[in-house]
Design a protein around this motif. Structure first.
Motif, PDB file in Angstrom:
ATOM      1  N   ARG A   1     -53.000  31.132 -48.396  1.00 54.27           N
ATOM      2  CA  ARG A   1     -52.559  30.058 -49.297  1.00 54.27           C
ATOM      3  C   ARG A   1     -51.086  29.732 -49.033  1.00 54.27           C
TER       4      ARG A   1
ATOM      5  N   ALA B   1     -57.036  32.652 -52.961  1.00 54.36           N
ATOM      6  CA  ALA B   1     -57.979  32.729 -54.082  1.00 54.36           C
ATOM      7  C   ALA B   1     -57.538  33.840 -55.048  1.00 54.36           C
TER       8      ALA B   1
ATOM      9  N   CYS C   1     -56.733  32.801 -59.686  1.00 55.73           N
ATOM     10  CA  CYS C   1     -55.987  32.645 -58.439  1.00 55.73           C
ATOM     11  C   CYS C   1     -54.610  33.299 -58.505  1.00 55.73           C
TER      12      CYS C   1
ATOM     13  N   ASP D   1     -60.274  26.370 -53.643  1.00 59.36           N
ATOM     14  CA  ASP D   1     -59.366  27.399 -53.130  1.00 59.36           C
ATOM     15  C   ASP D   1     -59.411  27.489 -51.609  1.00 59.36           C
TER      16      ASP D   1
END
Length: 845
Positions: free
Chosen positions: A258, A279, A308, A810
């Motif tokens: 991410r 996630a 998350c 996600d």
């Protein structure tokens, strides 16, 4: 009904659809009531010798000893069949074709009767008064002509009925109507209330239904009844296997990182492992001998969070880690509060939970104190005031807090130098050096003179914002640019020493961490994790999608799978090497995909009605076809590779004949009959038939080889074997639906190739594993968390050794290892594939 309403007829179209649905429901109920009436008449004739019909002089019928119900169905079974999607109704008297002559599992004919109580029609719409039933496959139930008596008149024939017999017919109907009240259950709940699962007489039935035991089961989604017919090999629903499956899942690998919308998300632990998140999972990654290759590379996972993860901080000891999660909602819509976990990276055990109920929206930033060996943790939440709080790590107690009234917009990153100075990177590409100085004695404030920070040096480092600063072990500083994608190494006095540029397809620099020796790890805005140095350049070790995922298919003979989504990227993944094999830009959103059985080509369905066929080795597009102008939701090759089915949101299934290992195709026909968009479809094992689901919860069957014809009698498809099972509605999987479901809670479903388990992707971030067949209401499952968004798809690899699941927003891909009794091997015998009614074969799962 047609799919979309034309201009200016929206309300009228909706009203027409509502009336049509109500009509279908009433037709179903009437057919089931008729079946119950026929059964009541049979019971009165058998067990009521002193009824008014006999007292009036009518001779009592005698039952032939050869006319008995077969062991596969209870003696009080009278099938009533309703085909919802086609408004075609069939009421059949059944006979086991494998049994002796006269063996019937329906009621014998009433005296003088050669037809059903009401004039039903056959599949083709012709009158069934001739009594000729459509032939069925060997060993299954098929309609037959009711028994006749030569000395009694035809009950439904007005030409042969005498006036004296008509009152008797009315009387028998009235008696049957009264007896029918005894056959119905007492519950009369409103159809409008949610009742997702009903089984005739079985546990979990929450409202009355007219289904007769042994013929069908019915479930309700948003008040709409869905009738599913029980295969002939199943004697009782109670004898089906219960409990969760013996197989379990273990998270093997997480694809993605991410970096698109988070900062300070990449660190290196004392163990040499790289820690980052995606996630709800914090990943501890140990690079191997090469990017994604062998040499000791692997992942461990901290999975203590319920939503998350948004930020990380590593303790000065290099072992403890703090991770903060965002707020969310649970399955019932109740809010989940943001919280910070402090955990041990060696044991993956949670040590402390900080701030439960103290933060709003989520945790945006974390930092351990340095001068006092990390005794305190600083937390910034995502509230409007961006509350800054300081916590005692050992006790989990808040010591102080202050509101940050102005959100910092222009200083994305900063770092403390060993001499006490501070470097900041701003949104205009400048690095500022802040030095300490003693303020003037006239400066107001308690405690006499105060120490302040002022700008002592400035350097223009990048074009656009500076996203990351990293202090290296040798005292130099690295900066990463957002727009120019450059990494620059700075010496004392902000003198540029060396630089490198990140390739454009990886995105901008989001985070920098120092690895072993001169090795650097770089996280990017396109969710890639790179490894290398300034002199040799960088190569990816972790890659992922950047937007919502929907399309997933697994290779027919290799541990590979393909994904696509809203980021318009098509990616082929190597499940053994845990790496991206190749990717390409589709220019449009990809929503579904499927491999040809040869594995030579793959078909991808797009959101514009286009579908592409690509060579899996060269990535060359060998076909580019458009069907309609609405999005495609499912594409599926037949098991022999001779046909391709394309399910569209225009309510149609397009069928193509395929040749040359999938490289050539031509239009074969269209399957028209659904009243809503196509959601799922499966081919039969012989490649001749299709089962499909739609957005309004229809289950329809199609004879493709016979000209794409709709099979109006759905009962005749109850024993058909399916090459795959991905339809979310059907007898073999109706038990996967949760209590209180609104019909959209399950996004994807997949049966394993050995036909032992069913994997389910739901709307509540969970992956489930059920036994197959899953034909008991509210069946138990093994549930697995980790995704931070709705799970959009699940698929087993070719040998059932792994299960792949996709997170929606996600953008995560999870590869689960299948453990336990489920591995590869011969398929067990299942009730759906065993017409025999003997207990040993029909219940062996």
């Amino acid at each position: 009904m047609d799919g979309a309403a034309g201009p200016g007829e929206g309300p009228a179209h909706e009203t027409l659809q509502t009336l049509s649905q109500r009509l279908r429901v009433q037709e179903e109920e009437m057919e089931l009531v008729k079946a119950a009436l026929a059964e009541a008449l049979r019971l009165l004739r058998l067990h009521g010798p002193s009824t008014s019909l006999q007292s009036s002089g009518t001779p009592a019928p005698t039952r032939d000893s050869s006319i008995t119900a077969p062991p596969g169905l209870p003696p009080t079974c009278s099938p009533s069949l309703v085909s919802r999607g086609t408004q075609t109704e069939e009421k059949l008297e059944m006979e086991s074709s494998s049994g002796p002559p006269g063996l019937s599992n329906g009621p014998p004919a009433l005296p003088g009767a050669s037809e059903e109580p009401s004039g039903t029609q056959s599949e083709g719409g012709c009158s069934s008064s001739s009594g000729a039933g459509s032939p069925g496959p060997p060993g299954v139930l098929r309609p037959v002509q009711p028994l006749q008596r030569s000395d009694t008149p035809r009950r439904n024939s007005s030409s042969s009925s005498s006036p004296s017999e008509r009152p008797r017919q009315k009387l028998s109907r009235k008696a049957a109507s009264s007896a029918n009240l005894l056959l119905r259950s007492g519950s009369t709940e409103s159809r409008g209330s949610k009742d997702p699962l009903s089984s005739p007489g079985g546990p979990g039935s929450r409202r009355s239904n007219y289904n007769l035991e042994g013929i069908s089961v019915k479930m309700f989604l948003r008040g709409r009844p869905i009738t599913m017919y029980i295969p002939s090999g199943i004697r009782s629903l109670e004898e089906l296997p219960s409990g969760p499956p013996p197989e379990t899942l273990s998270l093997d690998w997480v694809y993605g990182y991410r970096g698109r919308d988070s900062r300070s998300n990449l660190f290196v632990l004392r163990s040499g492992e790289v820690v980052y998140f995606i996630a709800c999972v914090v990943v501890l990654y140990r690079p191997g001998g090469g990017p994604g290759g062998p040499g000791g590379g692997g992942q461990r996972h901290y999975r203590g969070h319920t939503d998350c993860v948004r930020c990380l901080a590593v303790h000065p000891d290099g072992v403890r880690v703090a991770s903060g999660q965002t707020a969310g909602v649970d399955k019932d819509g109740k809010p989940l509060q943001p919280v910070v976990h402090i955990w041990d990276s060696e044991t993956l055990l949670k040590l402390q939970e900080i701030g439960l109920g103290a933060f709003e929206r989520g945790v945006g930033a974390l930092a351990f104190s340095a001068v006092d060996q990390g005794a305190f943790l600083c937390v910034v939440d995502d509230s409007n005031e961006h509350m800054l709080s300081v916590w005692d790590c050992s006790r989990g107690v808040k010591l102080a807090e202050i509101k940050k009234y102005k959100k910092p917009k222009f200083i994305p990153c900063f770092v403390f130098l060993p001499d006490g100075d501070i470097l900041t990177g701003d949104s205009e590409g400048n690095i500022l050096t802040w030095g300490r100085s003693v303020s003037d004695s006239k400066t107001p404030g308690r405690g006499g003179t105060k120490e302040t920070y002022t700008i002592v040096a400035q350097a223009h480092a990048h074009e656009g914002s500076i996203f990351a600063l990293c202090l290296r072990r040798d005292g130099t500083v690295l900066s990463g640019g957002g727009r120019d994608r450059r990494l620059v190494q700075w010496g004392p006095g902000l003198v540029a020493l060396q630089e490198a540029e990140i390739p454009e397809h990886f995105g901008a620099v989001r985070a920098i961490a120092e690895g072993l020796g001169s090795e650097l790890l770089v996280g990017t805005t396109k969710n890639a994790l790179l490894r290398g140095d300034l002199a040799q350049g960088f190569s990816p070790v972790i890659q992922g999608h950047t937007d919502e995922l929907w399309g997933l298919c697994t290779h027919p003979s290799q541990n590979r799978f393909l994904t696509c989504g809203h980021d318009r990227q098509l990616c082929l993944w190597d499940g053994e090497g845990h790496a991206l094999a190749w990717s390409m830009d589709l220019k449009e959103t990809g929503l579904c995909a499927d491999f040809h059985p040869s594995g030579a080509v793959v078909v991808v369905g797009l959101n514009t009605g286009r579908w592409l066929v690509l060579d899996t080795e060269t990535r060359e597009i060998v076909s580019d076809v458009t069907d309609g102008n609405e999005q495609l939701s499912v594409v599926r090759y037949s098991p022999d590779g001779l046909y391709l089915a394309i399910g569209s949101h225009d309510n149609m299934i397009y069928i193509y004949s395929v040749s040359s290992c999938g490289t050539k195709s031509s239009r074969f026909g269209r399957c028209m009959g659904h009243s809503s968009f196509i959601t799922h479809l499966d081919w039969s094992k012989d490649g001749n038939f299709i089962m499909s689901n739609s957005g309004d919860y229809e289950i329809l069957y199609w004879d493709v080889a016979g000209g794409c014809k709709l099979l109006r009698n759905r009962y005749e498809s109850r024993d058909r074997e399916w090459a795959t099972y991905t339809c979310v509605l059907g007898f073999h999987v109706y038990g996967v639906w949760p209590d209180g479901s609104d019909g959209t809670d399950i996004n994807s479903l997949c049966r394993s190739h050995n036909e032992r388990v069913v994997a389910v992707a739901d709307d509540f971030c969970k992956v489930h594993l059920f036994q197959y067949p899953c034909a008991r209401a509210k069946a138990p499952s093994r549930m697995y968390s980790g995704h931070g968004s709705h799970v959009t798809s699940v698929r087993f690899t070719h040998d059932d050794s792994y299960l792949v699941s996709l997170g929606g927003k996600d953008a995560s891909i999870f590869q689960w290892r299948v453990l336990g009794a489920g591995g590869s091997g011969p398929s067990p015998v299942t009730p759906s594939r065993t017409p025999s009614l003997s207990p040993a074969s029909s219940l062996d799962v």
